[in-house]
Write an enzyme that holds these catalytic residues in place. Sequence first.
Site, PDB file in Angstrom:
ATOM      1  N   HIS A 206       0.796  -1.228   0.000  1.00 19.78           N
ATOM      2  CA  HIS A 206       0.000   0.000   0.000  1.00 19.78           C
ATOM      3  C   HIS A 206       0.832   1.282   0.000  1.00 19.78           C
ATOM      4  O   HIS A 206       0.282   2.369  -0.127  1.00 19.78           O
ATOM      5  CB  HIS A 206      -0.952   0.032   1.200  1.00 19.78           C
ATOM      6  CG  HIS A 206      -0.258   0.350   2.485  1.00 19.78           C
ATOM      7  ND1 HIS A 206       0.483  -0.572   3.170  1.00 19.78           N
ATOM      8  CD2 HIS A 206      -0.160   1.503   3.186  1.00 19.78           C
ATOM      9  CE1 HIS A 206       0.993  -0.001   4.258  1.00 19.78           C
ATOM     10  NE2 HIS A 206       0.623   1.257   4.290  1.00 19.78           N
TER      11      HIS A 206
HETATM   12  C1  UD1 Z   1      -2.284   5.609   5.673  1.00 21.43           C
HETATM   13  C2  UD1 Z   1      -1.000   6.096   6.357  1.00 21.43           C
HETATM   14  C3  UD1 Z   1       0.069   5.002   6.291  1.00 21.43           C
HETATM   15  C4  UD1 Z   1      -0.457   3.698   6.825  1.00 21.43           C
HETATM   16  C5  UD1 Z   1      -1.729   3.326   6.075  1.00 21.43           C
HETATM   17  C6  UD1 Z   1      -2.335   2.041   6.553  1.00 21.43           C
HETATM   18  C7  UD1 Z   1      -0.466   8.496   6.199  1.00 21.43           C
HETATM   19  C8  UD1 Z   1       0.393   9.493   5.549  1.00 21.43           C
HETATM   20  N1  UD1 Z   1      -0.441   7.263   5.674  1.00 21.43           N
HETATM   21  O1  UD1 Z   1      -1.987   5.425   4.287  1.00 21.43           O
HETATM   22  O2  UD1 Z   1       1.174   5.405   7.059  1.00 21.43           O
HETATM   23  O3  UD1 Z   1       0.511   2.704   6.663  1.00 21.43           O
HETATM   24  O4  UD1 Z   1      -2.680   4.395   6.254  1.00 21.43           O
HETATM   25  O5  UD1 Z   1      -3.440   1.686   5.785  1.00 21.43           O
HETATM   26  O6  UD1 Z   1      -1.164   8.805   7.154  1.00 21.43           O
HETATM   27  N2  UD1 Z   1      -9.223   4.917   1.244  1.00 21.43           N
HETATM   28  C9  UD1 Z   1     -10.413   4.239   1.196  1.00 21.43           C
HETATM   29  N3  UD1 Z   1     -11.030   3.901   2.382  1.00 21.43           N
HETATM   30  C10 UD1 Z   1     -10.497   4.215   3.586  1.00 21.43           C
HETATM   31  C11 UD1 Z   1      -9.280   4.913   3.610  1.00 21.43           C
HETATM   32  C12 UD1 Z   1      -8.650   5.239   2.463  1.00 21.43           C
HETATM   33  O7  UD1 Z   1     -10.935   3.941   0.126  1.00 21.43           O
HETATM   34  O8  UD1 Z   1     -11.110   3.858   4.618  1.00 21.43           O
HETATM   35  C13 UD1 Z   1      -8.512   5.248  -0.012  1.00 21.43           C
HETATM   36  C14 UD1 Z   1      -8.799   6.630  -0.541  1.00 21.43           C
HETATM   37  O9  UD1 Z   1      -8.820   6.553  -1.913  1.00 21.43           O
HETATM   38  C15 UD1 Z   1      -7.584   7.427  -0.094  1.00 21.43           C
HETATM   39  C16 UD1 Z   1      -6.483   6.378  -0.153  1.00 21.43           C
HETATM   40  O10 UD1 Z   1      -7.121   5.149   0.201  1.00 21.43           O
HETATM   41  O11 UD1 Z   1      -7.368   8.534  -0.896  1.00 21.43           O
HETATM   42  C17 UD1 Z   1      -5.336   6.631   0.754  1.00 21.43           C
HETATM   43  O12 UD1 Z   1      -5.766   6.828   2.111  1.00 21.43           O
HETATM   44  P1  UD1 Z   1      -4.869   7.722   3.108  1.00 21.43           P
HETATM   45  O13 UD1 Z   1      -5.499   7.770   4.438  1.00 21.43           O
HETATM   46  O14 UD1 Z   1      -4.539   9.022   2.433  1.00 21.43           O
HETATM   47  O15 UD1 Z   1      -3.507   6.944   3.172  1.00 21.43           O
HETATM   48  P2  UD1 Z   1      -3.145   5.376   3.195  1.00 21.43           P
HETATM   49  O16 UD1 Z   1      -2.514   5.026   1.904  1.00 21.43           O
HETATM   50  O17 UD1 Z   1      -4.290   4.554   3.677  1.00 21.43           O
END
Ligand code: UD1
Length: 376
Positions: A206
Amino acid sequence: MKKVIHIVGARPNFMKVAPIHRAIAARTPLQQILIHTGQHYDVKMSDVFFSDLGLPAPDVHLGIGSGSHAQQTARTMVELEKVFLEHKPDLVSVVGDVNSTVAAALVSSKLAIPLAHVEAGLRSYSRHQPEEINRVVTDRLADLLLTPSRDADANLLKEGLEPDRIHFVGNVMIDSLLASKERAEQLPVLKSLGLAPHGYAVCTLHRPSNVDDPRVLGGLLSAIAHVASRIPVVFPVHPRTRKMISEQGLGSAFERNPNLRPVDPMGYLEFLVLTSQARLILTDSGGLQEETTALGVPCLTLREQTERPITVEEGTNEVVGTDPDRIREAADRALNGQGKKGRVPEYWDGRSGERIADLFARFLSVEQGSLRAVSA
Ligand code: UD1
């Protein structure tokens, strides 16, 4: 009654806060308030962890959601400031290195509320990794730096942070693992996936550096497909990764290979069964490097560096980078029985939550002026 506010936001936070919350409730007279920022919001990325870990429902849910780093962090800060002003906590406790962590650290510091950082001192020394920036900033601001391993203490000292702020408490995430293992083993996860114990591998990906660039992601999927030509590979797909695979048309890697099995993100207990019985794990997660070390399962880390070197020095982790040939070679070695063996590091013993609770209680019972003089 003195008040502690805990911040959770993203998936890897929940298993760190649950043991601290439980230990504080059992051992101290402190009042606890749990705030969920809503950085992660899907049921499978968030809600399921509360029930799996016995974490009470959040007292406050901010509903922040996704966005750019600036948007997500700024929105969290604006909302947290209101909540901190309303509840006036005596201590704010943050865990890990996600955007919710650094947002809470900035807000509490500017309101002069003492701050504790659990999992302090980890460093990848790569500022390209967003989490590294979150770690450096949060550690700089925290009054209590609670470290999972001695190398983390050394990193903080090297950065000039005062020794009396640093407390080695061990790995609190392993508290959750040890407390849940027996319960998890009752679940028929392997049976429902048609897997034999130690007869399959698990993969998770991820990190933006691995999944946002189609060339890197394509190379990783080809290496994983090689592993799947030898043994079934279960791949719980993170929403970020699912989006990139579909946008970049990389889904054919799965269609061509029935042994490569994408599944939805799993709950904590289900995933623990899956990892504890695996022959090999391939991952870019930080937490999974630690969990495999605690479980004694060989782990290949698909990144160029780790902020958790103890999992390599003492545990079962091998950092193999993202070059597909190198991953194939390392995976072949592991599948041929030459996977890395290791031991469980000091204080990864299921009692870190208790150490943290005791430390918080001592910290909060001293005069404001000498708060930093508490030692573990
Ligand atoms: C975040 C953390 C990372 C951690 C990871 C675990 C930061 C900078 N990154 O990354 O350190 O290892 O979580 O999962 O805080 N999305 C969904 N559903 C959700 C959440 C996210 O669909 O419940 C999708 C969205 O498209 C979003 C993308 O995932 O834009 C990324 O989510 P985000 O919270 O920005 O970062 P992660 O990659 O999950």
